[in-house]
Design a protein around this motif. Sequence first.
Motif, PDB file in Angstrom:
ATOM      1  N   LYS A 219      35.097  59.463  22.454  1.00  0.00           N
ATOM      2  CA  LYS A 219      35.790  59.061  21.234  1.00  0.00           C
ATOM      3  C   LYS A 219      36.072  60.258  20.336  1.00  0.00           C
ATOM      4  N   ASP A 220      35.152  61.210  20.350  1.00  0.00           N
ATOM      5  CA  ASP A 220      35.302  62.422  19.545  1.00  0.00           C
ATOM      6  C   ASP A 220      35.084  63.633  20.443  1.00  0.00           C
ATOM      7  N   LYS A 221      35.892  63.707  21.504  1.00  0.00           N
ATOM      8  CA  LYS A 221      35.628  64.718  22.530  1.00  0.00           C
ATOM      9  C   LYS A 221      35.807  66.152  22.043  1.00  0.00           C
ATOM     10  N   GLU A 222      36.516  66.345  20.944  1.00  0.00           N
ATOM     11  CA  GLU A 222      36.680  67.699  20.408  1.00  0.00           C
ATOM     12  C   GLU A 222      35.356  68.262  19.896  1.00  0.00           C
ATOM     13  N   GLN A 223      34.386  67.380  19.681  1.00  0.00           N
ATOM     14  CA  GLN A 223      33.075  67.822  19.203  1.00  0.00           C
ATOM     15  C   GLN A 223      32.107  68.106  20.349  1.00  0.00           C
ATOM     16  N   ILE A 224      32.528  67.878  21.598  1.00  0.00           N
ATOM     17  CA  ILE A 224      31.657  68.129  22.741  1.00  0.00           C
ATOM     18  C   ILE A 224      31.769  69.597  23.166  1.00  0.00           C
ATOM     19  N   ARG A 225      30.642  70.290  23.183  1.00  0.00           N
ATOM     20  CA  ARG A 225      30.652  71.676  23.651  1.00  0.00           C
ATOM     21  C   ARG A 225      30.818  71.702  25.161  1.00  0.00           C
ATOM     22  N   LYS A 226      31.596  72.643  25.630  1.00  0.00           N
ATOM     23  CA  LYS A 226      31.954  72.684  27.054  1.00  0.00           C
ATOM     24  C   LYS A 226      30.972  73.476  27.911  1.00  0.00           C
ATOM     25  N   ASP A 227      30.007  74.169  27.273  1.00  0.00           N
ATOM     26  CA  ASP A 227      29.158  75.077  28.053  1.00  0.00           C
ATOM     27  C   ASP A 227      27.967  74.389  28.708  1.00  0.00           C
ATOM     28  N   LYS A 228      27.578  73.215  28.237  1.00  0.00           N
ATOM     29  CA  LYS A 228      26.421  72.539  28.828  1.00  0.00           C
ATOM     30  C   LYS A 228      26.685  71.034  28.855  1.00  0.00           C
ATOM     31  N   ILE A 229      27.206  70.551  29.966  1.00  0.00           N
ATOM     32  CA  ILE A 229      27.408  69.119  30.182  1.00  0.00           C
ATOM     33  C   ILE A 229      26.680  68.780  31.477  1.00  0.00           C
ATOM     34  N   VAL A 230      25.787  67.794  31.416  1.00  0.00           N
ATOM     35  CA  VAL A 230      24.962  67.487  32.576  1.00  0.00           C
ATOM     36  C   VAL A 230      25.072  66.001  32.927  1.00  0.00           C
ATOM     37  N   VAL A 231      25.259  65.722  34.211  1.00  0.00           N
ATOM     38  CA  VAL A 231      25.225  64.355  34.734  1.00  0.00           C
ATOM     39  C   VAL A 231      23.977  64.242  35.610  1.00  0.00           C
ATOM     40  N   ALA A 232      23.162  63.225  35.345  1.00  0.00           N
ATOM     41  CA  ALA A 232      21.938  63.013  36.114  1.00  0.00           C
ATOM     42  C   ALA A 232      21.961  61.624  36.741  1.00  0.00           C
ATOM     43  N   HIS A 233      21.242  61.472  37.835  1.00  0.00           N
ATOM     44  CA  HIS A 233      21.174  60.152  38.455  1.00  0.00           C
ATOM     45  C   HIS A 233      19.835  59.965  39.154  1.00  0.00           C
ATOM     46  N   SER A 234      19.492  58.700  39.370  1.00  0.00           N
ATOM     47  CA  SER A 234      18.303  58.349  40.139  1.00  0.00           C
ATOM     48  C   SER A 234      18.761  57.584  41.379  1.00  0.00           C
ATOM     49  N   MET A 235      18.886  58.320  42.477  1.00  0.00           N
ATOM     50  CA  MET A 235      19.313  57.748  43.754  1.00  0.00           C
ATOM     51  C   MET A 235      20.682  57.061  43.648  1.00  0.00           C
ATOM     52  N   ASN A 236      21.612  57.697  42.960  1.00  0.00           N
ATOM     53  CA  ASN A 236      22.955  57.135  42.823  1.00  0.00           C
ATOM     54  C   ASN A 236      23.981  58.253  42.742  1.00  0.00           C
ATOM     55  N   LYS A 237      24.078  59.026  43.811  1.00  0.00           N
ATOM     56  CA  LYS A 237      25.014  60.146  43.829  1.00  0.00           C
ATOM     57  C   LYS A 237      26.459  59.664  43.694  1.00  0.00           C
ATOM     58  N   GLU A 238      26.760  58.517  44.274  1.00  0.00           N
ATOM     59  CA  GLU A 238      28.124  57.989  44.192  1.00  0.00           C
ATOM     60  C   GLU A 238      28.532  57.743  42.737  1.00  0.00           C
ATOM     61  N   GLY A 239      27.644  57.106  41.976  1.00  0.00           N
ATOM     62  CA  GLY A 239      27.936  56.853  40.573  1.00  0.00           C
ATOM     63  C   GLY A 239      28.025  58.135  39.769  1.00  0.00           C
ATOM     64  N   ALA A 240      27.136  59.089  40.055  1.00  0.00           N
ATOM     65  CA  ALA A 240      27.162  60.373  39.352  1.00  0.00           C
ATOM     66  C   ALA A 240      28.431  61.153  39.678  1.00  0.00           C
ATOM     67  N   ASP A 241      28.849  61.129  40.940  1.00  0.00           N
ATOM     68  CA  ASP A 241      30.083  61.811  41.333  1.00  0.00           C
ATOM     69  C   ASP A 241      31.285  61.213  40.611  1.00  0.00           C
TER      70      ASP A 241
END
Length: 280
Positions: A219-241
């Motif tokens: 919603k306010d993506k201009e406020q998201i810093r681009k240097d550290k964005i992390v996606v994590a998952h618990s046994m759900n690589k498909e959803g994380a991808d």
Amino acid sequence: MQKIKLFTDSTSDLSEKILKEHNIDVVPLNVIFDDQAFKDGKDIKTDKMYKMVEEKDKLPKTSGTPPKDFVDAFKPYIEEGYEIIYIGLSSELSATYQNAKLASQSLDGKIHVVDSKNLCVGIGILVLKAADFIKEGYSSEQVVENVENLVEKVEMQFVINTLDYLHKGGRCTGVQNFVGTMLKIRPVVKVVDGGMILAQKTRGKFKKALQNMLKNALKDKEQIRKDKIVVAHSMNKEGADYLKEQLEKELEGEIIMTEAECVISSHCGPKTVGLAYLKK
């Protein structure tokens, strides 16, 4: 030249590759099944933990890292002249932070204990930023100050696929579990002020919940810093991808992928997918 050693705990859920690349050591929390205690990420991995839950039909207990484990981890580096920076699980969620403080008081050396006020890769982002500051030549005091200034800028949220683990852990009733399962409710949980709140409920497919979580984040993506964005998952690589692919369409910069270890997974359950980033 000042020598600094960076530590975190197993709930930061950073991969072994990332930890090695940035010279970060982990002091694990404990996962306990009956009379068996395991060091999270070392003695037990997430897939084995889920298998044991199925076999025993109950969740493990989890416990904070005891002071002795911190002393054992820190002492060799103190003796070699290092200063220690430890960034760990929110003090609102675990005694681990306080135990690290107790350990630091028993050692004759400079040890900085930082409360992330977060969990999972919300901690991981702060640890990675600390590693960057160390490489840039900041003193330990400057690194800690910079990291503490970032604590309130970390956004962490995750979609839970099943209510079963919340039910087993006493965080929702049998009726709530039954109704939520029947209606296919996918909760979105957000970390606020060191604790967790229910941010949103999505009814329907898991992908729809991921889309709603992403929509709210952007919603306010201009406020998201681009240097550290992390996606994590618990046994759900498909959803994380899938989440990573959608983020790459909207944001520039590297998106880091990682998997949740046992302590976090035991509370949120399989198929959970999370997103963490820094605000400007």
